[in-house]
Every structure is written in structure tokens, then in C-alpha cells.
Enzyme design. Structure first.
Site, PDB file in Angstrom:
ATOM      1  N   HIS A  86      38.102  42.080  41.385  1.00  0.00           N
ATOM      2  CA  HIS A  86      38.268  40.806  42.085  1.00  0.00           C
ATOM      3  C   HIS A  86      37.903  39.638  41.179  1.00  0.00           C
ATOM      4  O   HIS A  86      37.041  39.750  40.301  1.00  0.00           O
ATOM      5  CB  HIS A  86      37.510  40.772  43.412  1.00  0.00           C
ATOM      6  CG  HIS A  86      36.018  40.919  43.318  1.00  0.00           C
ATOM      7  ND1 HIS A  86      35.192  39.868  43.040  1.00  0.00           N
ATOM      8  CD2 HIS A  86      35.212  41.989  43.503  1.00  0.00           C
ATOM      9  CE1 HIS A  86      33.934  40.282  43.057  1.00  0.00           C
ATOM     10  NE2 HIS A  86      33.910  41.573  43.319  1.00  0.00           N
ATOM     11  N   ASP A  88      37.018  36.498  42.340  1.00  0.00           N
ATOM     12  CA  ASP A  88      36.091  35.510  42.915  1.00  0.00           C
ATOM     13  C   ASP A  88      34.647  35.975  42.763  1.00  0.00           C
ATOM     14  O   ASP A  88      34.372  37.123  42.382  1.00  0.00           O
ATOM     15  CB  ASP A  88      36.427  35.218  44.382  1.00  0.00           C
ATOM     16  CG  ASP A  88      36.351  36.448  45.283  1.00  0.00           C
ATOM     17  OD1 ASP A  88      36.534  37.584  44.785  1.00  0.00           O
ATOM     18  OD2 ASP A  88      36.101  36.284  46.496  1.00  0.00           O
ATOM     19  N   ASP A 119      29.574  41.038  38.568  1.00  0.00           N
ATOM     20  CA  ASP A 119      30.368  41.147  39.812  1.00  0.00           C
ATOM     21  C   ASP A 119      31.479  40.118  39.805  1.00  0.00           C
ATOM     22  O   ASP A 119      31.373  39.105  40.472  1.00  0.00           O
ATOM     23  CB  ASP A 119      29.444  40.983  41.020  1.00  0.00           C
ATOM     24  CG  ASP A 119      30.127  41.250  42.335  1.00  0.00           C
ATOM     25  OD1 ASP A 119      31.221  41.835  42.331  1.00  0.00           O
ATOM     26  OD2 ASP A 119      29.571  40.865  43.367  1.00  0.00           O
ATOM     27  N   GLU A 153      37.668  38.727  47.568  1.00  0.00           N
ATOM     28  CA  GLU A 153      36.889  39.929  47.889  1.00  0.00           C
ATOM     29  C   GLU A 153      35.576  39.550  48.552  1.00  0.00           C
ATOM     30  O   GLU A 153      35.118  40.215  49.471  1.00  0.00           O
ATOM     31  CB  GLU A 153      36.626  40.748  46.618  1.00  0.00           C
ATOM     32  CG  GLU A 153      36.092  42.147  46.893  1.00  0.00           C
ATOM     33  CD  GLU A 153      34.571  42.220  47.017  1.00  0.00           C
ATOM     34  OE1 GLU A 153      34.081  43.235  47.517  1.00  0.00           O
ATOM     35  OE2 GLU A 153      33.879  41.265  46.627  1.00  0.00           O
ATOM     36  N   GLU A 154      34.976  38.453  48.071  1.00  0.00           N
ATOM     37  CA  GLU A 154      33.657  38.062  48.589  1.00  0.00           C
ATOM     38  C   GLU A 154      33.759  37.394  49.958  1.00  0.00           C
ATOM     39  O   GLU A 154      32.741  37.143  50.605  1.00  0.00           O
ATOM     40  CB  GLU A 154      32.949  37.127  47.598  1.00  0.00           C
ATOM     41  CG  GLU A 154      32.769  37.698  46.185  1.00  0.00           C
ATOM     42  CD  GLU A 154      31.760  38.837  46.112  1.00  0.00           C
ATOM     43  OE1 GLU A 154      31.271  39.275  47.159  1.00  0.00           O
ATOM     44  OE2 GLU A 154      31.478  39.287  44.987  1.00  0.00           O
ATOM     45  N   GLU A 179      33.800  47.724  40.474  1.00  0.00           N
ATOM     46  CA  GLU A 179      32.503  47.178  40.903  1.00  0.00           C
ATOM     47  C   GLU A 179      31.385  47.862  40.098  1.00  0.00           C
ATOM     48  O   GLU A 179      31.549  48.989  39.622  1.00  0.00           O
ATOM     49  CB  GLU A 179      32.282  47.418  42.404  1.00  0.00           C
ATOM     50  CG  GLU A 179      33.249  46.688  43.315  1.00  0.00           C
ATOM     51  CD  GLU A 179      32.903  45.218  43.545  1.00  0.00           C
ATOM     52  OE1 GLU A 179      31.910  44.728  42.950  1.00  0.00           O
ATOM     53  OE2 GLU A 179      33.635  44.548  44.281  1.00  0.00           O
TER      54      GLU A 179
HETATM   55 ZN   LIG Z   1      32.195  42.638  43.587  1.00  0.00          ZN
END
Ligand SMILES: [Zn+2]
Length: 410
Positions: A86, A88, A119, A153-154, A179
Site C-alpha cells: 500500500h 498510504d 509500513d 489501506e490505512e 506488510e
Molecule cells: Zn501497512
């Protein structure tokens, strides 16, 4: 193995470029909320072009929510493998706890500090260079190798992974999500399980009236009642989970992740509520949660007969993000194990990613086997100040993604 050596050499020769690209991604803020991946997606597109990976595209529900897709089309007879990360991050929050500028990647003692480093912009950079290595060294494989670098994603994935699925933009036989694999050290686990999530709202009712007479007239303060219910939940509520070979963690209940109530000074509160998130391992169903909550509230009412309280699941998607699990003999898992043995010396043990991942969508909704988390970085320092990732881990990730994708799609 000779193919692996060539892929490793290709990545090794681009070590400085990979780290430079990670720095670029960190320098392009992409917090959700508010949710705007345009700057970071632009960096990715530019880098893909520079690497000769032409034909990439952005897709999404709105211009400010781009996900980036690029595919090395296969010759048609192999498994279609997706490398997914991801774009974001969470918002930076209180910057006073950061020792460095969160948007200027800063290297110290072999670690790269910056928002989204673990992340998961380090993993995104690694995936782009893994794809370049596969294309340059091996050319088309039998199956497709696709980069899916997602928005949102967040924020719950509606504008990212869920959008891609709804519009049939991800066609895959197996997906590797990057991840972070580290808990106390990097590459600690090979996560084959991703826990699910459900979110529950508890509503507690009382007597709203002039607070000056609450000791004269019979009344119920909804806030103190709510505090009692919250405390009882924290002390006595649990949900049993069946034993699982790769998931020791069971159910995690977090009562009071949100708390709200009352009206104003001068008013006895007539209403208060709190939210509870519940993390779900394999083998526990939404119905198991429902039954446990019903039994808990029956117990509360037996202790406090005039309690007026109700509970409900939050609306979708928070109502139920299912746990997911990929078979350890899936060919993608075997390819990742083999890649880890070649790059790290040995494969980490199989385990369970404690949080939710996009696997809840790709596998939970669409049934595509997902390896939910195998990437550089550490989960405990994500979403907080001074997030960092091992420089060497990013390079190792690029090597392993290339080897695993080549083997699984080859
Ligand atoms: Zn993540």
C-alpha cells in the site's frame, strides 16, 4: 539457482537506487486520512518508466486515490502472482516525538527513519525493483507477475484493494503482501495467517435531567453505568478460540477504543457509548462473537437488573473482516520459503499477523490465496513516532520478492 543468483546480482547492483527510491517515497506524504496518494503514485510511475517497465497505469474511484498497477504478462500457462503493497500511511500525529523529520528519510545505524518506512514504503520500493529484476533477467514467465500498489489501506481499503476487486482489476492466483514481518527483529515471521476484526458499539442509557438534583430525584447517570459495563467487559469478557498450528494468539478484545457520552456540564447524562474492537483468529465466526456478547449482556443484566444497555456490530466493513489463512504447501508459500533460505540463510517460522491486512479483501472476499505479510520492517513501531526499517532488509526484500515471484509464476 542460477536464475536466483542472477536476480540477486541484479538487485545488488541497484542497491543505491533502491534506497534512493525509498527516500523519494517517504518524501511524498500520503497520510490516510485525508487520503491522497497522488504524489507518491507519481513517484512510482516515474520510477517504473525510468526502469523501462512501461504500460503501468493508475486506477481508482477518484483522482486523489490512485492505485498503481503494472503487469509483466506471462505466456499464459503459469500462476498469476501479485506483489501487493500500500502507498498510504497513517497520519504523522504529534511530530514533537520524532527525532528526525518524518518526511526526510534519515539513515542511522543501518536503519532508515521516516514515516511509512516500515509500513510500507520500503517494501513498495523493493517490489518495484524485484519486478524490474524479473523482467530484465528472465523476461516473461509462464504466469503474469503484477505489481498492485494500493491506495487507502490505512482507511479501510474501500478506495484501494476493495475498489480493485469490485472492478476486476486484480486477476491473480496468489498474492504476496509486503506488510512488515518483524515483531522484535526483522524477518522474524513468515505470516501465513492474518487475523480478522469485528467492531462492536455498546450503548448505555440513563436519565437526562438537571444535574443539580441528581441526589434528590431517582436518576441513572449513563456515563457511570457505561464505565461499569466497560470495566466488566475489560475484566470478564472473552471468546474462546480453537487451537491452531500457526496462531497462538487467540481472540484479542479491546474495550473502549472509543468512548463518548454526556451532553454538557449541568446535565445528568442520559446516554453514553463505547466502541470495542475484537481481533479474530481462524476458527472463530461472527456467530461465535454474537453468542459470546449475548451471554455477556445476560450476565450483566443479572448483576444489574435495571441496566439499559444494548450492543450492535458496526456497519460494514467493520462488522466483519474475516481472518484469512494460506495453505503452507501453496506454491507461493513454498517459493517464499525457498527465497528466504537463499537470501536469509533460513526461512522464518510460519506465524500469524496480529492485525488485519488487505488479505481480508483479496482472500476473504475474492478467495485469492494471500500471504498476508512478508516484508521489511517492524510492526510495533508502525503508526508511531520514529518509524524505521533496516536498510539491508529492503535489499533482502527485493531479492526475495524477485526469486519468489519468478519461482511461483515461472
Ligand atoms: Zn501497512
Amino acid at each position: 539457482v542460477s536464475a536466483s543468483s542472477a536476480l540477486i546480482a541484479h538487485v545488488e547492483a541497484r542497491r543505491a537506487d533502491i534506497l534512493d527510491f525509498t527516500r523519494e517515497l517517504i518524501a511524498a506524504p500520503s497520510p490516510t486520512p485525508p487520503g491522497d496518494e497522488r504524489a507518491v503514485a507519481h513517484r512510482v510511475l516515474h520510477r517504473l518508466d525510468g526502469l523501462g517497465l512501461t504500460g503501468s497505469r493508475t486506477v481508482g474511484p477518484r483522482a486523489e486515490r490512485p492505485s498503481v498497477l503494472w503487469t509483466l504478462a506471462g505466456t499464459g500457462k503459469g500462476r498469476r502472482i501479485v506483489l501487493n503493497g500500500h502507498l498510504d500511511t497513517k497520519p504523522v500525529g504529534d511530530t514533537s516525538h520524532w527525532l528526525t523529520d518524518p518526511f526526510v528519510a534519515t539513515e542511522c545505524d543501518g536503519q532508515l527513519y521516516g514515516l511509512g518506512s516500515s509500513d510500507m514504503k520500503g517494501a513498495v520500493a523493493a517490489m518495484v525493483y524485484a519486478a524490474a529484476a524479473v523482467r530484465d533477467v528472465l523476461g516473461p514467465l509462464r504466469g503474469d507477475v503484477t505489481l498492485a500498489l494500493t491506495a487507502d489501506e490505512e482507511g479501510g481499503c474501500a478506495d484501494g484493494a476493495a475498489y480493485l476487486l469490485e472492478h476486476q482489476l486484480v486477476e491473480a492466483d496468489a498474492i504476496l503482501i509486503g506488510e512488515p514481518a518483524g515483531m522484535t527483529r526483522e524477518w522474524e515471521w513468515l505470516y501465513v495467517v492474518s487475523r480478522g476484526l469485528t467492531a462492536v458499539k455498546v450503548r448505555v442509557y440513563g436519565t437526562q435531567m438537571h444535574s443539580s438534583i441528581s441526589d434528590i430525584l431517582p436518576s441513572v447517570n449513563a456515563s457511570t453505568r457505561m464505565a461499569w459495563v466497560l470495566d466488566r467487559m475489560a475484566r470478564t469478557f472473552s471468546i474462546p478460540a480453537p487451537a491452531h498450528p500457526y496462531c497462538q494468539q487467540g481472540v484479542t478484545v479491546n474495550p473502549g477504543v472509543t468512548v463518548r457520552g454526556g451532553v454538557q456540564y449541568g446535565v445528568t447524562p442520559g446516554y453514553a457509548e463505547f466502541g470495542t474492537d475484537i481481533r479474530i483468529p481462524p476458527g472463530v465466526s461472527l456467530d461465535d462473537v454474537r453468542q459470546a456478547l449475548d451471554a455477556f449482556f445476560i450476565r450483566l443484566r443479572s448483576e444489574m437488573p435495571d441496566l439499559q444497555a444494548t450492543w450492535e456490530f458496526e456497519p460494514p466493513p467493520l462488522e466483519w473482516m474475516p481472518p484469512t489463512e494460506i495453505a503452507v504447501d501453496d506454491s507461493l508459500v513454498r517459493a517464499v520459503v525457498s527465497a528466504a533460505e537463499q537470501v536469509l540463510g533460513q526461512a522464518p517460522p510460519f506465524g500469524t499477523f496480529p492485525g488485519g491486512t488487505e488479505a481480508a479483501f483479496y482472500q476473504g472476499r475474492a478467495g485469492i490465496p494471500c500471504l498476508p505479510a512478508f516484508g521489511p520492517g517492524f510492526l510495533p513501531i508502525c503508526h508511531g513516532p520514529n518509524e524505521h526499517v533496516g536498510v539491508e532488509s529492503i535489499i533482502q526484500a527485493a531479492k526475495m520478492y524477485a526469486i519468489a515471484a519468478a519461482q511461483a509464476a515461472g
